[in-house]
Design a protein around this motif. Structure first.
Motif, PDB file in Angstrom:
ATOM      1  N   VAL A  13      -7.709 -12.388  -4.835  1.00 48.95           N
ATOM      2  CA  VAL A  13      -8.224 -13.200  -5.940  1.00 48.95           C
ATOM      3  C   VAL A  13      -9.345 -12.471  -6.664  1.00 48.95           C
ATOM      4  N   LYS A  14     -10.267 -11.889  -5.928  1.00 50.41           N
ATOM      5  CA  LYS A  14     -11.361 -11.152  -6.565  1.00 50.41           C
ATOM      6  C   LYS A  14     -10.819 -10.017  -7.425  1.00 50.41           C
TER       7      LYS A  14
ATOM      8  N   VAL B 123      -7.164 -20.249  -5.527  1.00 48.08           N
ATOM      9  CA  VAL B 123      -7.913 -19.604  -6.611  1.00 48.08           C
ATOM     10  C   VAL B 123      -8.998 -20.543  -7.131  1.00 48.08           C
ATOM     11  N   ALA B 124      -8.682 -21.827  -7.285  1.00 50.84           N
ATOM     12  CA  ALA B 124      -9.675 -22.802  -7.760  1.00 50.84           C
ATOM     13  C   ALA B 124     -10.863 -22.870  -6.807  1.00 50.84           C
ATOM     14  N   ASP B 125     -10.605 -22.915  -5.495  1.00 54.99           N
ATOM     15  CA  ASP B 125     -11.691 -22.940  -4.519  1.00 54.99           C
ATOM     16  C   ASP B 125     -12.499 -21.645  -4.544  1.00 54.99           C
ATOM     17  N   PHE B 126     -11.829 -20.513  -4.720  1.00 54.13           N
ATOM     18  CA  PHE B 126     -12.533 -19.234  -4.800  1.00 54.13           C
ATOM     19  C   PHE B 126     -13.488 -19.236  -5.994  1.00 54.13           C
ATOM     20  N   ILE B 127     -13.010 -19.714  -7.142  1.00 49.75           N
ATOM     21  CA  ILE B 127     -13.863 -19.752  -8.333  1.00 49.75           C
ATOM     22  C   ILE B 127     -15.039 -20.702  -8.122  1.00 49.75           C
ATOM     23  N   ALA B 128     -14.822 -21.817  -7.443  1.00 47.39           N
ATOM     24  CA  ALA B 128     -15.929 -22.739  -7.158  1.00 47.39           C
ATOM     25  C   ALA B 128     -16.992 -22.053  -6.305  1.00 47.39           C
ATOM     26  N   ASP B 129     -16.553 -21.189  -5.389  1.00 46.61           N
ATOM     27  CA  ASP B 129     -17.493 -20.460  -4.532  1.00 46.61           C
ATOM     28  C   ASP B 129     -18.095 -19.236  -5.211  1.00 46.61           C
ATOM     29  N   HIS B 130     -17.491 -18.797  -6.308  1.00 47.43           N
ATOM     30  CA  HIS B 130     -17.950 -17.631  -7.071  1.00 47.43           C
ATOM     31  C   HIS B 130     -17.995 -18.033  -8.547  1.00 47.43           C
ATOM     32  N   PRO B 131     -18.970 -18.876  -8.916  1.00 51.79           N
ATOM     33  CA  PRO B 131     -18.996 -19.478 -10.255  1.00 51.79           C
ATOM     34  C   PRO B 131     -19.065 -18.474 -11.406  1.00 51.79           C
TER      35      PRO B 131
ATOM     36  N   GLY C 227     -10.231 -22.906 -21.481  1.00 53.29           N
ATOM     37  CA  GLY C 227     -10.675 -24.271 -21.752  1.00 53.29           C
ATOM     38  C   GLY C 227      -9.577 -25.164 -22.304  1.00 53.29           C
ATOM     39  N   ARG C 228      -8.656 -24.602 -23.067  1.00 58.42           N
ATOM     40  CA  ARG C 228      -7.561 -25.399 -23.647  1.00 58.42           C
ATOM     41  C   ARG C 228      -6.422 -25.602 -22.661  1.00 58.42           C
ATOM     42  N   PHE C 229      -6.189 -24.613 -21.822  1.00 54.94           N
ATOM     43  CA  PHE C 229      -5.081 -24.665 -20.858  1.00 54.94           C
ATOM     44  C   PHE C 229      -5.577 -24.263 -19.473  1.00 54.94           C
ATOM     45  N   PRO C 230      -6.375 -25.117 -18.810  1.00 54.20           N
ATOM     46  CA  PRO C 230      -6.963 -24.725 -17.523  1.00 54.20           C
ATOM     47  C   PRO C 230      -5.964 -24.704 -16.368  1.00 54.20           C
ATOM     48  N   GLY C 231      -4.841 -25.396 -16.495  1.00 53.38           N
ATOM     49  CA  GLY C 231      -3.888 -25.505 -15.395  1.00 53.38           C
ATOM     50  C   GLY C 231      -4.176 -26.748 -14.578  1.00 53.38           C
ATOM     51  N   ARG C 232      -3.361 -26.973 -13.568  1.00 53.99           N
ATOM     52  CA  ARG C 232      -3.497 -28.192 -12.761  1.00 53.99           C
ATOM     53  C   ARG C 232      -4.433 -28.044 -11.579  1.00 53.99           C
ATOM     54  N   ALA C 233      -4.687 -26.818 -11.152  1.00 56.25           N
ATOM     55  CA  ALA C 233      -5.611 -26.609 -10.036  1.00 56.25           C
ATOM     56  C   ALA C 233      -7.013 -26.476 -10.617  1.00 56.25           C
ATOM     57  N   VAL C 234      -7.655 -27.607 -10.784  1.00 58.90           N
ATOM     58  CA  VAL C 234      -8.978 -27.661 -11.400  1.00 58.90           C
ATOM     59  C   VAL C 234     -10.023 -27.113 -10.436  1.00 58.90           C
ATOM     60  N   VAL C 235     -10.941 -26.331 -10.984  1.00 60.96           N
ATOM     61  CA  VAL C 235     -12.027 -25.784 -10.170  1.00 60.96           C
ATOM     62  C   VAL C 235     -12.937 -26.928  -9.762  1.00 60.96           C
ATOM     63  N   PRO C 236     -13.134 -27.128  -8.451  1.00 62.32           N
ATOM     64  CA  PRO C 236     -14.004 -28.218  -7.999  1.00 62.32           C
ATOM     65  C   PRO C 236     -15.422 -28.052  -8.532  1.00 62.32           C
ATOM     66  N   ASP C 237     -16.010 -29.153  -8.938  1.00 61.66           N
ATOM     67  CA  ASP C 237     -17.396 -29.140  -9.412  1.00 61.66           C
ATOM     68  C   ASP C 237     -18.300 -29.405  -8.214  1.00 61.66           C
ATOM     69  N   ARG C 238     -18.645 -28.347  -7.515  1.00 60.96           N
ATOM     70  CA  ARG C 238     -19.467 -28.454  -6.319  1.00 60.96           C
ATOM     71  C   ARG C 238     -20.295 -27.187  -6.169  1.00 60.96           C
ATOM     72  N   ALA C 239     -21.249 -27.267  -5.295  1.00 62.54           N
ATOM     73  CA  ALA C 239     -22.048 -26.074  -5.003  1.00 62.54           C
ATOM     74  C   ALA C 239     -21.187 -25.097  -4.210  1.00 62.54           C
ATOM     75  N   PRO C 240     -21.362 -23.804  -4.443  1.00 60.99           N
ATOM     76  CA  PRO C 240     -20.599 -22.819  -3.673  1.00 60.99           C
ATOM     77  C   PRO C 240     -20.847 -22.968  -2.179  1.00 60.99           C
ATOM     78  N   ARG C 241     -19.796 -22.762  -1.403  1.00 59.17           N
ATOM     79  CA  ARG C 241     -19.942 -22.744   0.056  1.00 59.17           C
ATOM     80  C   ARG C 241     -20.627 -21.461   0.462  1.00 59.17           C
ATOM     81  N   GLU C 242     -21.195 -21.456   1.647  1.00 58.06           N
ATOM     82  CA  GLU C 242     -21.848 -20.244   2.154  1.00 58.06           C
ATOM     83  C   GLU C 242     -20.829 -19.125   2.272  1.00 58.06           C
ATOM     84  N   ARG C 243     -21.168 -17.952   1.747  1.00 55.33           N
ATOM     85  CA  ARG C 243     -20.255 -16.823   1.736  1.00 55.33           C
ATOM     86  C   ARG C 243     -20.606 -15.858   2.858  1.00 55.33           C
ATOM     87  N   THR C 244     -19.573 -15.185   3.357  1.00 61.28           N
ATOM     88  CA  THR C 244     -19.785 -14.203   4.414  1.00 61.28           C
ATOM     89  C   THR C 244     -19.579 -12.786   3.894  1.00 61.28           C
ATOM     90  N   ASP C 245     -19.285 -12.643   2.573  1.00 62.65           N
ATOM     91  CA  ASP C 245     -19.046 -11.286   2.019  1.00 62.65           C
ATOM     92  C   ASP C 245     -20.296 -10.631   1.528  1.00 62.65           C
TER      93      ASP C 245
END
Length: 143
Positions: free
Chosen positions: A88-89, A109-117, A125-143
């Motif tokens: 994904v990256k 991919v949506a979860d990855f983008i949420a973790d890497h805003p 913006g016009r055609f985002p797709g059905r897998a919407v990026v969750p509006d949340r704080a990024p989870r703790e990353r190990t990379d």
């Protein structure tokens, strides 16, 4: 060697590379894995020892400035090693470098983008797709 399948399964045969049989540590695999874009197949591919072990399937509408990601696949034997995240990256960095937008149907991919805003600007913006990026704080990353 068996080509990758979406469903895969079973134990890796003794003839497969040691990585597939779980004999190589994750840090050794990281240096042995190559990620590439395959325009002919419409995929970004993770390759280990010449074998495709994971991919992101994409489609580029003719003449459009956006790419549609449909799903991410990693062979069962290779899961839990960070392959999907590296795919994904790589794919998102490639879209950014080519000034393309993303229409996303893949929840990973949506979860990855949420973790890497920093990648959220790539979502069309016009055609985002059905897998919407969750509006949340990024989870703790190990990379």
């Amino acid at each position: 060697m068996t080509p990758p399948t979406e469903y895969g399964g079973g134990l890796a045969p003794a003839s497969w590379p040691a990585l597939a049989r779980g004999k190589i540590r994750k840090d050794e695999m990281d240096s042995a894995m190559d990620v590439r874009r395959n325009d002919e197949n419409g995929s970004y591919e993770a390759v280990v020892d010449g074998q495709v072990v994971g991919m992101i399937v994409y489609h580029t509408p003719h003449g459009d400035q956006r790419v549609t990601f449909s799903h991410t696949i990693v062979e069962p034997e290779y899961r839990g090693r960070g392959i999907a995240a590296r795919l994904v990256k790589y794919a998102l960095d490639d879209l950014r470098a080519r000034n393309l937008n993303l229409t996303n149907y893949c929840s990973f991919v949506a979860d990855f983008i949420a973790d890497h805003p920093e990648y959220k600007v790539l979502v069309d913006g016009r055609f985002p797709g059905r897998a919407v990026v969750p509006d949340r704080a990024p989870r703790e990353r190990t990379d």
